[in-house]
Structure formats: structure tokens, C-alpha cells
Design an enzyme around this catalytic site. Sequence first.
Site, PDB file in Angstrom:
ATOM      1  N   VAL A  26       0.831  -1.210   0.000  1.00 39.75           N
ATOM      2  CA  VAL A  26       0.000   0.000   0.000  1.00 39.75           C
ATOM      3  C   VAL A  26       0.868   1.264   0.000  1.00 39.75           C
ATOM      4  CG1 VAL A  26      -1.881   1.225   1.126  1.00 39.75           C
ATOM      5  CG2 VAL A  26      -1.799  -1.269   1.231  1.00 39.75           C
ATOM      6  N   LYS A  31      -7.088  -1.650   9.549  1.00 35.45           N
ATOM      7  CA  LYS A  31      -8.366  -2.049  10.180  1.00 35.45           C
ATOM      8  C   LYS A  31      -8.176  -2.682  11.546  1.00 35.45           C
ATOM      9  CE  LYS A  31      -7.109  -5.092   6.798  1.00 35.45           C
ATOM     10  NZ  LYS A  31      -6.969  -5.046   5.361  1.00 35.45           N
ATOM     11  N   GLY A  87     -10.932  -1.918   0.764  1.00 36.31           N
ATOM     12  CA  GLY A  87      -9.940  -1.351  -0.152  1.00 36.31           C
ATOM     13  C   GLY A  87     -10.426  -0.203  -1.016  1.00 36.31           C
ATOM     14  N   ASP A 103      -9.955 -10.833   9.829  1.00 39.89           N
ATOM     15  CA  ASP A 103      -9.831  -9.618   9.019  1.00 39.89           C
ATOM     16  C   ASP A 103     -11.223  -9.059   8.675  1.00 39.89           C
ATOM     17  OD1 ASP A 103      -8.164  -7.848   7.068  1.00 39.89           O
ATOM     18  OD2 ASP A 103      -9.706  -8.763   5.791  1.00 39.89           O
ATOM     19  N   LYS A 155     -13.073  -5.366   9.878  1.00 40.31           N
ATOM     20  CA  LYS A 155     -13.754  -4.414   8.990  1.00 40.31           C
ATOM     21  C   LYS A 155     -15.222  -4.239   9.396  1.00 40.31           C
ATOM     22  CE  LYS A 155     -10.730  -5.864   5.254  1.00 40.31           C
ATOM     23  NZ  LYS A 155     -10.605  -6.871   4.185  1.00 40.31           N
ATOM     24  N   GLY A 158      -5.132  -4.710  -2.903  1.00 39.19           N
ATOM     25  CA  GLY A 158      -4.221  -4.453  -4.012  1.00 39.19           C
ATOM     26  C   GLY A 158      -3.701  -3.034  -3.952  1.00 39.19           C
TER      27      GLY A 158
HETATM   28  N1  LIG Z   1      -2.350  -4.980   0.909  1.00 42.20           N
HETATM   29  C1  LIG Z   1      -3.614  -4.572   0.715  1.00 42.20           C
HETATM   30  O1  LIG Z   1      -4.176  -4.770  -0.359  1.00 42.20           O
HETATM   31  C2  LIG Z   1      -4.339  -3.827   1.799  1.00 42.20           C
HETATM   32  C3  LIG Z   1      -5.690  -3.448   1.585  1.00 42.20           C
HETATM   33  C4  LIG Z   1      -6.362  -2.715   2.563  1.00 42.20           C
HETATM   34  C5  LIG Z   1      -5.701  -2.398   3.739  1.00 42.20           C
HETATM   35  N2  LIG Z   1      -4.399  -2.814   3.939  1.00 42.20           N
HETATM   36  C6  LIG Z   1      -3.737  -2.427   5.193  1.00 42.20           C
HETATM   37  O2  LIG Z   1      -2.669  -1.553   4.888  1.00 42.20           O
HETATM   38  C7  LIG Z   1      -1.617  -1.742   5.822  1.00 42.20           C
HETATM   39  C8  LIG Z   1      -0.333  -2.068   5.086  1.00 42.20           C
HETATM   40  O3  LIG Z   1      -0.523  -3.265   4.335  1.00 42.20           O
HETATM   41  P1  LIG Z   1       0.526  -3.765   3.243  1.00 42.20           P
HETATM   42  O4  LIG Z   1      -0.144  -4.870   2.511  1.00 42.20           O
HETATM   43  O5  LIG Z   1       1.069  -2.628   2.488  1.00 42.20           O
HETATM   44  O6  LIG Z   1       1.653  -4.396   4.191  1.00 42.20           O
HETATM   45  P2  LIG Z   1       3.137  -4.790   3.798  1.00 42.20           P
HETATM   46  O7  LIG Z   1       3.274  -4.947   2.326  1.00 42.20           O
HETATM   47  O8  LIG Z   1       3.510  -5.907   4.699  1.00 42.20           O
HETATM   48  O9  LIG Z   1       3.967  -3.475   4.220  1.00 42.20           O
HETATM   49  C9  LIG Z   1       4.209  -3.119   5.554  1.00 42.20           C
HETATM   50  C10 LIG Z   1       5.250  -2.024   5.559  1.00 42.20           C
HETATM   51  O10 LIG Z   1       5.473  -1.650   6.908  1.00 42.20           O
HETATM   52  C11 LIG Z   1       6.886  -1.612   7.139  1.00 42.20           C
HETATM   53  N3  LIG Z   1       7.146  -1.905   8.539  1.00 42.20           N
HETATM   54  C12 LIG Z   1       6.863  -3.037   9.219  1.00 42.20           C
HETATM   55  N4  LIG Z   1       7.278  -2.930  10.493  1.00 42.20           N
HETATM   56  C13 LIG Z   1       7.855  -1.712  10.598  1.00 42.20           C
HETATM   57  C14 LIG Z   1       8.485  -1.030  11.632  1.00 42.20           C
HETATM   58  N5  LIG Z   1       8.625  -1.561  12.849  1.00 42.20           N
HETATM   59  N6  LIG Z   1       8.977   0.206  11.382  1.00 42.20           N
HETATM   60  C15 LIG Z   1       8.855   0.764  10.170  1.00 42.20           C
HETATM   61  N7  LIG Z   1       8.228   0.164   9.143  1.00 42.20           N
HETATM   62  C16 LIG Z   1       7.767  -1.068   9.351  1.00 42.20           C
HETATM   63  C17 LIG Z   1       7.480  -2.642   6.212  1.00 42.20           C
HETATM   64  O11 LIG Z   1       8.848  -2.340   5.969  1.00 42.20           O
HETATM   65  P3  LIG Z   1       9.754  -3.203   4.942  1.00 42.20           P
HETATM   66  O12 LIG Z   1       9.137  -3.012   3.596  1.00 42.20           O
HETATM   67  O13 LIG Z   1      11.095  -2.571   5.024  1.00 42.20           O
HETATM   68  O14 LIG Z   1       9.701  -4.600   5.428  1.00 42.20           O
HETATM   69  C18 LIG Z   1       6.592  -2.453   4.970  1.00 42.20           C
HETATM   70  O15 LIG Z   1       7.107  -1.441   4.168  1.00 42.20           O
HETATM   71  C19 LIG Z   1      -2.099  -2.823   6.785  1.00 42.20           C
HETATM   72  O16 LIG Z   1      -2.732  -2.241   7.888  1.00 42.20           O
HETATM   73  C20 LIG Z   1      -3.126  -3.580   5.961  1.00 42.20           C
HETATM   74  O17 LIG Z   1      -4.081  -4.238   6.745  1.00 42.20           O
HETATM   75  C21 LIG Z   1      -3.718  -3.508   2.996  1.00 42.20           C
END
Ligand SMILES: NC(=O)c1ccc[n+]([C@@H]2O[C@H](COP(=O)([O-])OP(=O)(O)OC[C@H]3O[C@@H](n4cnc5c(N)ncnc54)[C@H](OP(=O)(O)O)[C@@H]3O)[C@@H](O)[C@H]2O)c1
Length: 434
Positions: A19, A111, A140, A207, A211, A308
Site C-alpha cells: 500500500v 483495520k 480497499g 480480518d 472491517k 491491491g
Molecule cells: N495490501 C492490501 O491490499 C491492503 C488493503 C487494505 C488495507 N491494507 C492495510 O494496509 C496496511 C499495510 O498493508 P501492506 O499490505 O502494504 O503491508 P506490507 O506490504 O507488509 O507493508 C508493511 C510495511 O510496513 C513496514 N514496517 C513493518 N514494520 C515496521 C516497523 N517496525 N517500522 C517501520 N516500518 C515497518 C514494512 O517495511 P519493509 O518493507 O522494510 O519490510 C513495509 O514497508 C495494513 O494495515 C493492511 O491491513 C492492505
Amino acid sequence: MPNSQQAPLKIAVAGLGTVGAGVLKLLEVQADLIEQRCGRRIEVVAVSARSKGKDRGVDLSKLRWYDDPVAMAADGGADLVVELIGGSEGPARDTVATAIETGKHVVTANKALLAVHGTEIARKAESRGLAVAFEAAVAGGIPIIKGLREGLAANRVTEVHGILNGTCNYILTEMRNTGRDFAEVLADAQALGYAEADPSFDVDGVDAAHKLAILASVAFGTPVDFSAVHIEGIRQVSAVDFDYADQLGFRIKLLGIARRTEAGIEQRVHPCMVPKSAPIASVDGVFNAVVAQADFADRVLFVGRGAGAGPTASAVVADLIDVARGRSTPTFGVPADRLGALASSPMESRRGAYYVRLMVVDRPGVIADIAAAMRDQNVSMEQFLQRGRSPGEAVPVVLTTHDTEEAAMQKALATIAARDSVLEPPRMIRIEQF
Ligand SMILES: NC(=O)c1ccc[n+]([C@@H]2O[C@H](COP(=O)([O-])OP(=O)(O)OC[C@H]3O[C@@H](n4cnc5c(N)ncnc54)[C@H](OP(=O)(O)O)[C@@H]3O)[C@@H](O)[C@H]2O)c1
């Protein structure tokens, strides 16, 4: 009206995963359009993630880097912190708390954090005149939070239900289309990147429950109450249930349902059988859908991509645009100190029909025993399916009931499960007649 001379909205982004990187890309590609729409630029000034060296497909060279997102949130220089780390505790929670304490608006997609701490976060932010926006946290790319909070603001909403987890919807759709079992389809979904290596938050319904708790608060003006959500996942749904569902005129979906009833607010996530004719029944694959029942607008259906990089970034940036324009609403639609708690209606008082699948020994009296267990709890059966006979062997038996109360159904199932002629725990799926 926006004033084109306004200073840019300066933002700091914590988390640069799917994201976070998606948000940076969108802000770059759509910079002119966004400026036109809000009358000012949105400028990323700082970022934080765990690994500085990782290639994220975006140029970070001109941005201040922080290893610690909380330190970034505390520093001056940004008007707003975007939290895209995830998790209800730890760095995500501390980042949001610090941003608010130091006078910055917050936009988040998290969430889990809002389901557990949403009311407290809203209270703190509102007492300081700050926005906490979270369109991306539910479904999303679907603008369901704005849809409920602003689009339906003139209505009393009595129910929201929906397909809130794309991973589960993908798995259930594949199981139906291919006849394969849960474990096999899950493994494929993981290989395709539709399911996490640890899929439990998705497939166990957590999850979707996060939501749903947020949706219920926005829909009913109540404090977010994740602990009141009844949660069941999809691990128990078997390939054979799809055949029976089809025969009975249903589709199987994992739904989140929040309903205002006389007994209080019902919040539940579990597999459901829904009539094939219900609009939600044909929402397949990774798509999400939410239906709201409102007193003046009547029934409203939202469908779209629930996850996504692109769809989620679209929702995050819509929130940024609101803040840049100076447009704000109370976090959950009603000021946090006026969110009115309503009683929560326990699962045992759910009323509705049920589908039950049993594996029984084919011998005289077994069906009569099942019928007696139902009758003793005043559960009236509607349909009964037994495919083929195999005297002395195990055979599946399927039945559906008329509307009855969950407590009665559970008692009848416990009696049936205790019979030595019943070879496996009964499988039950609730029928929802939308
Ligand atoms: N993916 C989706 O489609 C989606 C949809 C709706 C909502 N969300 C929500 O959006 C949020 C992010 O999701 P995502 O899918 O983007 O997750 P992700 O791909 O796992 O990314 C998490 C990010 O947080 C960083 N991070 C983790 N621990 C950290 C720390 N202690 N200090 C600093 N940075 C840290 C990670 O760093 P590194 O990259 O260096 O490891 C990574 O860049 C979550 O709350 C998720 O529920 C996601």
C-alpha cells in the site's frame, strides 16, 4: 473554494509495502490532477520502513528516511502522517498516537488498529481538532466509509452486510468452480499471492471481523466493538457443500453482517448460504461487496476491489485530498464522545434458517432420531436430501430448516452429534435471505 496559493500539504508515510509504495506512485502519477482538485499539492517529505535498501519501485532519494516511524511521527515538518505498517499494537499504534499527540492529522489503512482502538484514537484526535481518516481500511478501493458516513448521512441505517475479505471470496469461488477442497485451493491462492503465508487472519474470519466492527460503528453511530463480533472462518466449508448449495438454490459466501435489532446490535462473520438471486451472490473472486439498508435511500450496493496496491492507494489518497481541502467529518460520523453504546445482541438469539449436513449410518430409525432432536427444540425442517441408499454404510444427509433461533439449533445439533449413528460432527451453514 480551494486557493491555488495555499502551501502544500506535507505528509510523512510510515510503511512502504504494497500500500505504501502504491500511495507514493499514485501521488506521483496524479500530482497535477490532485493539485487541481484540492488547490494545493500533496508533498511527501519523509518516509519510514524497516529496510532502507529495498527496491520499492519508487524514487526515495529526495525524501527524509527514518528507521523509526515513531520518531518520524514526532518530528516537525509534516502536517499529516500516513500509517501503512499494519497491526493493532506496536509501531503502528505508537506512530498514530505520536502523530496525534504532536498535532498531526492521520490517514491509515489499518483495520486491526481501528477495530481495537478506533474509538480511543478518534476521541484523542477530535479533542485536538485533527482528522483520522481510514477509507482504505474497509473494502480497499470501495468508497464505503464515505458512502455510509457522508452519502447516507441523512438515513438511519439498519443493516450492513458484505463480502469483506477477498482472499476468502477467491477461495470459496474457486472451490465452487473447480470442486476442489479448501486446503488445495488455499495452497494455490498462496502461490498466486492472493493469500498470505500465514492465512489465519483471512480464512479464520478475523480480518473481515475487523472491517465489520468499523462498518458497524459508522453505520449505527456506536463505539467500535470488535470484541462483540461473533467470528467463524471458512476452514469447515467442504467441496460437497457447494453441490448441495447449488441444488438448493444458494451460493456460499463468507459474510460480515451487522444488524440493528430489537435486542441490540448483531455483529457476526461466518459462512452463509445466500439465494443465487441476491446481488451479493454473484460477486466472485477477489471482489468485495457491501450492502447497506437505509430508511430513506433503501438498499444500496457497493462492489469493487477490496485489496491491491492501486485500489487501496486510491482510497488512501482520497482521504489525503479531503484533508488537503480542509474537509472533515467526525471520524466515525458522530463525534467520538457522542457515539452511543447499544446493547450487543448475542449470537444465540440470531433468527434465521439453517443448512445442516450430517454423515450418518444408513439404518432404520436414524432419520427419525434426527427429526426428533429437531422437534424437541421446536426446529421445523423445510427440506431433506438423501442421495442414494447404502444400508449399514455411511451416507450424507442434508436438511434445511425454517426460521429458528440459534440457541435451539445448537441444542438440536448437540443432541444429534451425540448419537452413535452420526459419524462426523454436524456441519452447519446459516442461510441468509437477503
Ligand atoms: N495490501 C492490501 O491490499 C491492503 C488493503 C487494505 C488495507 N491494507 C492495510 O494496509 C496496511 C499495510 O498493508 P501492506 O499490505 O502494504 O503491508 P506490507 O506490504 O507488509 O507493508 C508493511 C510495511 O510496513 C513496514 N514496517 C513493518 N514494520 C515496521 C516497523 N517496525 N517500522 C517501520 N516500518 C515497518 C514494512 O517495511 P519493509 O518493507 O522494510 O519490510 C513495509 O514497508 C495494513 O494495515 C493492511 O491491513 C492492505
